[in-house]
Design an enzyme around this catalytic site. Sequence first.
Site, PDB file in Angstrom:
ATOM      1  N   CYS A 186       0.839  -1.213   0.000  1.00  0.00           N
ATOM      2  CA  CYS A 186       0.000   0.000   0.000  1.00  0.00           C
ATOM      3  C   CYS A 186       0.869   1.257   0.000  1.00  0.00           C
ATOM      4  O   CYS A 186       0.541   2.252  -0.661  1.00  0.00           O
ATOM      5  CB  CYS A 186      -0.912   0.018   1.219  1.00  0.00           C
ATOM      6  SG  CYS A 186      -2.101  -1.335   1.239  1.00  0.00           S
TER       7      CYS A 186
HETATM    8  C1  BEZ Z   1       0.506  -4.583   1.825  1.00  0.00           C
HETATM    9  O1  BEZ Z   1       0.057  -3.508   1.451  1.00  0.00           O
HETATM   10  O2  BEZ Z   1       1.694  -4.846   1.770  1.00  0.00           O
HETATM   11  C2  BEZ Z   1      -0.413  -5.606   2.376  1.00  0.00           C
HETATM   12  C3  BEZ Z   1      -1.586  -5.230   2.949  1.00  0.00           C
HETATM   13  C4  BEZ Z   1      -2.413  -6.188   3.478  1.00  0.00           C
HETATM   14  C5  BEZ Z   1      -2.071  -7.528   3.393  1.00  0.00           C
HETATM   15  C6  BEZ Z   1      -0.904  -7.897   2.761  1.00  0.00           C
HETATM   16  C7  BEZ Z   1      -0.049  -6.946   2.253  1.00  0.00           C
END
Ligand code: BEZ
Length: 211
Positions: free
Chosen positions: A45
């Site tokens: 994210c």
């Molecule tokens: C991420 O943004 O890295 C992420 C968010 C939720 C679950 C897995 C990865």
Amino acid sequence: MTIRLGDVVPDFEAETTEGPIKFHEWLGDSWGVLFSHPRNFTPVCTTELGQVARLKPEFDRRNVKVIGLSVDPLAAHDVWAADIAETQGYAPNFPLIADPDRKVADLYDMIHPNASDTMTVRSVFVVGPDKKLKLSLTYPASAGRNFDEILRVIDSLQLTATYGVATPANWKDGDDVIITPAVSDEAAKEKFPQGWKTLKPYLRIVAQPGK
Ligand code: BEZ
């Protein structure tokens, strides 16, 4: 709630990093991209929000307003923004909806319980100036989206809305386009006086109009 292509997207009120909004009023006459990211302070994210901030001038150029959403509270958005600026080189320059009670996430069916019941999936909703859904995408948490692809498909949506053409696989702005089967050869002569190439009666290729 399932939102399908051509539906008027649901309106809502929400707190954002740029103040409270009423979604339809905030969109005004613009196109819009509403996208969810699963959770703040997560690695994928963080990269996605940096990319959207980098591409903001490209969205602006296309008259598209971009808005992100997560089920985190407003205070967490502000703290995370500093991390995004530090690690990605771009601070969020678009509003982020704080949706801790999942009001908007539920309205747009962004929580898929068999994937996670606490986080949203990576949803994208492209909305036209008529507030109707033009495109939606769903990615899992593990796969960061390609926001250049979202710009590319917005180019296609805007072109096809204006000229009644269609775009072939892997099309990008400037490439040849397709005369849709709904346009007869007679009508095509009017619309495309410079001519076109007929590969099959149903497959007619023409230079991108308006270029
Ligand atoms: C991420 O943004 O890295 C992420 C968010 C939720 C679950 C897995 C990865």
